[in-house]
Design a protein around this motif. Sequence first.
Motif, short mmCIF file in Angstrom:
data_model
loop_
_atom_site.label_atom_id
_atom_site.label_comp_id
_atom_site.label_asym_id
_atom_site.label_seq_id
_atom_site.Cartn_x
_atom_site.Cartn_y
_atom_site.Cartn_z
N GLY A 226 0.81 -1.42 0.10
CA GLY A 226 0.25 0.24 -0.03
C GLY A 226 1.13 1.65 0.26
N VAL A 227 1.52 1.49 0.94
CA VAL A 227 2.74 2.56 1.12
C VAL A 227 3.52 2.46 -0.24
N GLY A 228 3.89 1.64 -0.84
CA GLY A 228 4.71 1.94 -2.25
C GLY A 228 3.36 1.98 -3.11
N ALA A 229 1.63 1.51 -3.27
CA ALA A 229 0.89 2.04 -4.34
C ALA A 229 0.60 3.47 -4.31
N ALA B 16 3.35 10.67 -6.30
CA ALA B 16 4.53 10.40 -7.19
C ALA B 16 4.14 11.87 -8.40
N LEU B 17 3.52 10.57 -9.59
CA LEU B 17 3.65 11.14 -10.54
C LEU B 17 2.18 12.04 -10.47
N ASN B 18 1.51 12.14 -9.98
CA ASN B 18 0.45 12.56 -9.72
C ASN B 18 0.87 14.66 -9.96
N LEU C 236 8.30 4.02 -9.44
CA LEU C 236 8.51 3.21 -9.27
C LEU C 236 9.69 2.64 -8.14
N LEU C 237 10.77 3.82 -8.81
CA LEU C 237 12.26 3.86 -8.52
C LEU C 237 11.04 4.36 -6.31
N LEU C 238 10.55 5.58 -6.28
CA LEU C 238 10.29 5.84 -5.16
C LEU C 238 9.76 5.26 -4.26
#
Lengths: 330, 405
Positions: free
Chosen positions: A78-81, A87-89, A99-101
């Motif tokens: 969940g944290v990754g999602a 980050a993208l938004n 993905l790296l973030l």
Amino acid sequence: MMQENSLGRSMAHPLTGSVAPALIVAVFAAAFMTPGLLGNYEVEIAYRLMLYICLAEAWNLLAGYGGLVSLGSAAFVGVGAYAFTSALNAFGVPPIVGLLLAGLAGGVFAVLVSPAVFRMRGLYFTVGTLALGEALRLFMVNVPWFGGSRGLFLDADFPSREALFWWALGLLALSQFLITVYTRTRLSIILRSVRDDEDAAAQLGVRIYRVKLVAFVVASMLMGMGGGLQAYKLGAVEPYGMFGLPWSIDILSMVVIGGLGLRYGALVGAFFVITLAELLADYPEAHIVVTGLVLALVVRFAPRGVCGLVIDNWKRRRSETRGSEREVQP
Amino acid sequence: MKIGFNDISRRSLLTLAAAGILSIGVARPSFAADDIVIGASLPLSGVLAGFGSYLKWGYNHAVDEVNAAGGIEIKGAKRKVRLEIRDDKSDPNVVASNTDTLISRDHAVAILASPTPPLVAAGGLVAERNRIPFITGAAPLESFKAVRKWRYGWDVFFWEPDLAASPFHLINDLALATNKKVAILHDNGPDGQQVGGVAWPAMAKQFQFEVVRNSAFPMDSTQFTSVIADAKASNADIMLVMSSTPQAVAIRKQLAAAGYTPKVLVMERGGEPQQFSEALGPLANGTLVGAYWNPSYPYPGSFELTKAFETETGQTWSQHISASYAVAKIMLDAIARAGSTDSEAINDEIAKTEATYVVGPVKFDESHTSKLPIAQSQWQDGQVQIVWPQAQASAKILFPVPAGN
């Protein structure tokens, strides 16, 4: 071909080294690149398989090699999602950076919670990590910063099915590389010594906290990246789905069925569980009952998982063959 | 010789199990290659399973009717419709993978949605990515519009501000005597936060009511003693609740245990299913809940749909059978008008929909939504009666809410 997990066994068989993991990645890539071999459905299943292999490998590192049986996988997914979507938004970064973030967020979160969860051992650790996932889910529901219970919708364009396949393949390759490095170096032996007897390992000079933390961070980074990739696929994240217990349970089931602490347990388990789910998905009335029954049978009659069953049978046959060879010798 | 359970080797058992599963997988029912496939991912297990069963019946009923009439004519030949349903376990991740499978493996030309905003968004985004028409009759319109600007997604449901305003309209229109003090209890799910946290307070202000208490609780909470005590202390005559059905039942029982009965009690979402009335018995009497449909509505097929449902299932009707049946009919009509299984052609025909279905008049606006008017219904002796607006009322309102035991 399968590698035994006890300390005294050799890890030098070429297929348990770097050849087999590379072969796994190559098989997926070759299947995809062979014209007409994989249709849209097969590509979708392959994506799911690669994602879950990555997540299950991470959990196997933690629980199988480190004895850290976590039920908090959902928290890191969940944290990754959320990190990926945010980050993208917010910054418009490309998906690779997202993905790296996502992996970084998973790793940082693991570092942050490790002082609390590493105070607990065994079942207490398991329950503690379960609480971690649930607490994070409720936190995300109640704070307004990440869209609350409605979640976030990804502003970026939808990735194609083919693009998702390549992203998942990249993640699979990364997970195979990391786990192979981990299981073929001293790190693996040290981690397993902590698993088998934490106090004895400490007496021998092993820095318990540090050893656990490295495994926890590596596994959490992989889970974070897996969550990021799933967010990219879904185009939306919300707390009930992304922090849901099914992530933790599914990953655990895969490793237990495949073979806990065995190098290819995660891979075999992921393949088994996803195939089972797909075969039974057309029978919604029966599939939960049948799935439960099959899992109970596997746990009852193959306690070391499918990989363990294969290894045991292979060993038995080899010893029988050698025994009969000795008998015929004059 | 007698063979015991322990004599069977584990390899034999596992082989048997594997063979059994494989045979199930391989032995999928055979279908005609030219069937028109429509896919649906539904919560047949998990927390939304009760909801999913109504939708499953509604979708199936619409498809069965079309097939009973010979199917849909595509390029001069009648073709049967096949509805492929997969269980999503009430999980958005599973909805997404199911929808992907329905499109990629089963070649579904259209998708009928799973209920509630998170599941609708999960399935809708996959359909949108694959450029396959997708329709829902179970997502409040603002939550649907918030996801994205849809091209292939369509929604027929109520609009949240209408639902939020309806209790205040009811009190004013029926001239119910209250102290105009409102206590709001809502869960922190998407609907709960939107309606309970935002829309109800805004409407209370607009209608010059005073919100004396607004409490949010987790979606799995079952203990409400303290929030009920607070609401009782604030002397609110009106209580507005947005929760799941188990929570609504628990709140109503705990209200009775606390000896506090608001004059007007609205229990949105949780108070709607038959299980609410069955669990509470006479204590359900007087509870209000927003409604978008009732068998008494003068729309074509209302009575027949209710009768068919009750005959086939032995259960009492739910308004969700109307919306699910209607959206399936809208999709089937669009395919028939298109005379093609081309997704663009079907999508264009959905956009042109302008007809009265069992759930009411349907016409989509530029945001791909069609609004259903909201009424207020009330539980009266185990039956749902429409009590507002008066033009559609099937019974007189029970006011104030009976105290119960």
